[in-house]
Design a protein around this motif. Sequence first.
Motif, PDB file in Angstrom:
ATOM      1  N   GLU A   4       0.789  -0.994   0.207  1.00  0.00           N
ATOM      2  CA  GLU A   4      -0.298  -0.208   0.037  1.00  0.00           C
ATOM      3  C   GLU A   4       0.875   1.507   0.032  1.00  0.00           C
ATOM      4  N   TRP A  36       4.577   1.673  -1.490  1.00  0.00           N
ATOM      5  CA  TRP A  36       4.030   1.458  -2.440  1.00  0.00           C
ATOM      6  C   TRP A  36       3.531   2.473  -3.428  1.00  0.00           C
ATOM      7  N   LYS A  37       2.594   1.677  -2.792  1.00  0.00           N
ATOM      8  CA  LYS A  37       1.368   2.703  -4.579  1.00  0.00           C
ATOM      9  C   LYS A  37       1.379   4.004  -4.327  1.00  0.00           C
ATOM     10  N   ARG A  38       1.682   4.604  -2.863  1.00  0.00           N
ATOM     11  CA  ARG A  38       1.448   5.586  -2.702  1.00  0.00           C
ATOM     12  C   ARG A  38       2.738   6.422  -2.204  1.00  0.00           C
ATOM     13  N   ASN A  39       4.156   5.931  -3.329  1.00  0.00           N
ATOM     14  CA  ASN A  39       4.926   6.403  -3.182  1.00  0.00           C
ATOM     15  C   ASN A  39       5.728   6.409  -2.629  1.00  0.00           C
ATOM     16  N   ASP A  98      -0.498  -3.352 -10.683  1.00  0.00           N
ATOM     17  CA  ASP A  98      -1.328  -3.246  -9.192  1.00  0.00           C
ATOM     18  C   ASP A  98      -3.083  -3.225  -8.928  1.00  0.00           C
TER      19      ASP A  98
END
Lengths: 423, 546, 272
Positions: free
Chosen positions: B192, B194-197, B335
């Motif tokens: 999660e 990673w999806k938010r950088n 993703d």
Amino acid sequence: MSARAGIVEHVTCLGCGCACDDITIVARDGRIAEARNACALGAAWFGDGSVPDEVRVHGASASLDAALDAAAALLAGARRALVHLATDVSCETQRAALGIADILRGAADGPTTATAAGGVLAAQRRGRAGATLGEIRNRADLIVFWGVDPARRYPRFPSRYAPEPPGVFVSGARAVAGVDVGDAVAPDGVEPRLRLDPGEELDALAALRAALAGRAIAAGARALAERVAPLAERLRAARYAAVVYDGESASGGGGGGDTRRAEGLIALVQELNAHTRAALCALRAGGNRSGAEAVMTWQTGFPIAVEFSRGAPRYRPDEGAAAWLARGDVDALLVVGDPAALASLPGADAPRVCIGPRASTARPEAVVAIDTGVAGIHDGGMAFRMDDIPLPLRPSLPGPRDALGVVTALAERVRRAAAGRPA
Amino acid sequence: MTRLRIAGGMVYDPANGVDGEVRDVCIEDGRVVASLPDDAPRLDARGLVVMPGGIDIHAHVAASSVNAARRILPEEHVRDPERAPALEGGGGRSGTGGTVPTTFTTGYRYAGLGYTTVFDAAVAPAAARDTHAQFDDTPIVDGGCYILMGNDAYLLRQLAAGERERARDYAAWLLGATGGYAIKVVNPGGVELWKRNVREVRSIDDAVEVPGVTPRAILETLADAADALRLPHPVHIHCNNLGVPGNVATTLASMQAVDGRRAHFTHLQFHSYAGERGKAWSSAARQVIEHVNAHPGLTADVGQVMFGPATTLTADGAVEYLLHASTGRKWVNIDVELETGCGIVPYEYREKAAVSALQWVIGLELFLLSSDPWRVVLSTDHPNGGSFASYPELIRLLMDRAYRDERLKGVNQKMLAGSALADGIAREYTLNEIAIITRAGPARQLGLTRKGHLGPGADADVTIYTPNADRAVMFSTPRHVLKGGVPVVEEGQLRRAPSGRRLHVRPAFDEGVTRDLRRWFDQYGTISFDNYPVAPLRDPAVGEGA
Amino acid sequence: MSDVVTLTLRVPLEREVEADVVTPDRLATLGAREIAALPLWEGARRLVLGDLFEIRGERAARVRVVGDCARVIALGAGMTAGELVVDGSAGRYVGTRMAGGVLHVTGSAGDGAGLEMVGGVLRVDGDAGDRVGAARLGASKGMLGGEIIVRGAVGAEAGARMRRGLVVCGRAGARAGEGMIAGSVVALGPIGDDPGRYNKRGSIVALGGAPVPLGYAYDCTYHPPHVALTLRMLRARFGVVVDADSDSAPYRRYSGDLAELGRGELLIREGA
């Protein structure tokens, strides 16, 4: 509600690759009276749900048993049989059909080779940074429509996926940007907008990458670099950017040019992930063509254009169904699915067995034609959305015999016939 | 087919305390039975080694991510065509191999190694239907899958709201809806992020979404759920910071976090590194395995690295980005909506590469320093650490010290200073221990009461080997393999390929969660709630029915 | 045992026939009867070599193929040693994945000559089609080593995605050196549109001029010693005719593709 009327909810539409699964089908008197929630394209795909129901051998009505025998004989006697996984059949049917190509040491291909091979090949070279449609919906704060207005061929994309619906991780309205590539334009009204001539597209993609990577650019590219700079800035500033393009070649250069364009887009979005998060979304057409790629991949290791003459799958993306047919290399063609798309291929007049929706309407007429239901209208099973999310199919009408049963029965007869041939 | 006496073999059935005794194994209607009449058909196994069928507790063979990997590996597939086996009655299917073989080839090759049960270790719930379809085309082996939950947006919301019971009900619903076997956690919270950088998880107390939602809370909640739901397999954990030097800290912290609960830590090798990012790496195998040795509630598989080609594929998207950036090789990231991630990079472990050599050594150290083979079992995290095809070679490394030491001399020594293996480990696994780490141990960890042993009532999954001093040869060429009593391999030839069964669970839960879930799907889902569950599976859930 | 195995095409072919069995290292171990029984493939139809070719000689690592073989595909595919001379034209994919030995086509070659070649020498006296020394479609690496010398013109995408090795040609078509990882493409004549896109570290040398793509930046004009060395080697080893001025001529150097690493180069002979 009378026995002759019925309502089926949560029906998956295969009119395009969006595979919207919120359709409510209202049926009366054995016909679809209404396809609620469907767009115009979806409504046309469902139609009134009526399909022909015939079994024909050499143009004359026949029993299913006789037709299967004739089909098995034609296929098992062929020097090279080509199995074409056409549209509007389930993955279960595709799996059985591909087995026929394997057992016959024939060849197999699907609709992707003719319309979207570029994206497949480019992704094989570089991979891709992508996301399922729901992730784009729930997370992307910037949507870039690159040379595509989804309203034309993917009508509910904007309302179901992006940019319109609320997302878990998106607060407020999301930003949208557009790129026009010649006549392939982003949706009306989208600003900012970058306008490119088709001949500039690859260089613009390269200039964007160079800008993101902070690499110096050639003197001759400065004008282009200045034009793409605002888009580069937006992409970099996004928390999660989605770049949406049309994976079907009708909107691009077609053929080899399409591979380069897909490669440029893939490379851009991969580079973007060095700085922020981003996903590339290739819009794909319907009829479960993504399912054909998935099934070919898990059974043969290759998503398109496979031949089995040496006893194991060989990958021939440089050839494929159209080339084999044009070269006269196919002496028996088995079309599983809607035969309409194949009529335009040169050499498609090879002796044919058609099994699928509207098989009996194929022209020139097939040697053996067996009408079946349409996957998602009369037949159940599984189909893939354009992003490889698998969805169930909910039949809403009784139809002709189901495609899976027919293809499975044919596969069994072919297996028996092939067992008698020398290897 | 209904009856068979496997007569006079040297039987290794550690679950029943049988260590190389000469005895008969009797089979009737697909199960092992105590005895058969003397006139039952016999298979002469004199001089041969008889074991239960192999069980792969952690592999990637049938997920949507696996198919995404197959798709980008045409080079491998072109080089490894596999013709259809000559099955009795025809119907064999061709395919291609490489590190990520096609479905039919996967089934045939596993059976060809004497493996009869395989679990896919990472299935995105939304794509579970795809997994079952791929398993339907994977013959012979019984298959099951673990369902990714450690970064699920709905689950994290329940943690944020302090609703741990609802989180448990959700986990139960999700297992049933997807036809899953166990709860899987991959880089808890880290996907999660990673999806938010956010590309780094410093500790298991990093906040993921809101304070209180941390890798620790995710681990605790899901470990509790698996226990409360009495799942046959505990929570299956891929820790934070896979592949990162210094990750031993998060690995040990994660183990401590689930203390007192059952938990399975997977591909431990990838989580046993000392050192610092950007600096030298070294082995932390001893620290990690000593913790496992001392905590009987923990189980693990090793995730051995084998030299040669591999394909790294994981729900841990952030790791794969790093691998792509450092190798320049092709890279897939997907993703998956509100659930998980997926990353793929083809890779090669080279003897002459310092990091590859260190990884190889760490895996072997974990095996050789483990005090309990029942709790530390064999895997290569296929195809991440290497293909399942390399298991025989791995068995040889474990059983043959001279061979192992010879191989060790040939690898890059740069990072091996102070490692236990470099200092010399004399241990050699016995055949009985191999039977534990490839059969009885995985079965016990998975709660599969009918597998991994040859006592009455067991599934008649049996592998019969010709003894050979070269253990790699012995384990790569079984003489006979029976699956559910069906002789699939006879005299070394694949002759039959029956469909495998599906292993799945259907735990009970409070239906109240589905009302809330329906709202969640209506608001944010792209799949209708009613379309989400997979079609009912043909085989009954484990623990229900026959 | 003989010095050479000669395969003479009996009649012109109407359809393509795949002859990847024809490699000198294989024929070196086979008697005439075994050679005649080697399988050829017309699409999915299995033939044997003796059906189409008259065979003279046996057990020799020197092989000569005579006749118009423009429809014979994959000759010499995967060969690792020996000498294969195609006395005339060769079809598609001649020398695909060859790893050693010498393959000499005295006529022209079809598409995909030397595709994914690993080592050895492939010479074509006439022209060659698209994708000389390139990668198969969907593959990420082309030629890994060896030398391809085409005296005539080549089609599009010469040397695409090559990782090592040398491709020499007369005129080159569009998209030469696309996606090169490393290695060299040397065109003695002009180069077509859009060379070197996605090039990482490859070297593209144009003696007869080339368009400069937007992804390339001018560095300098100089006398590259490696070009002079390469040209001298080509004259000495392969008898390639290149005017002596080219060795000492100044070349404009451009580096690119700047969207990739930017460590590739495009060298264009001054005044071309």
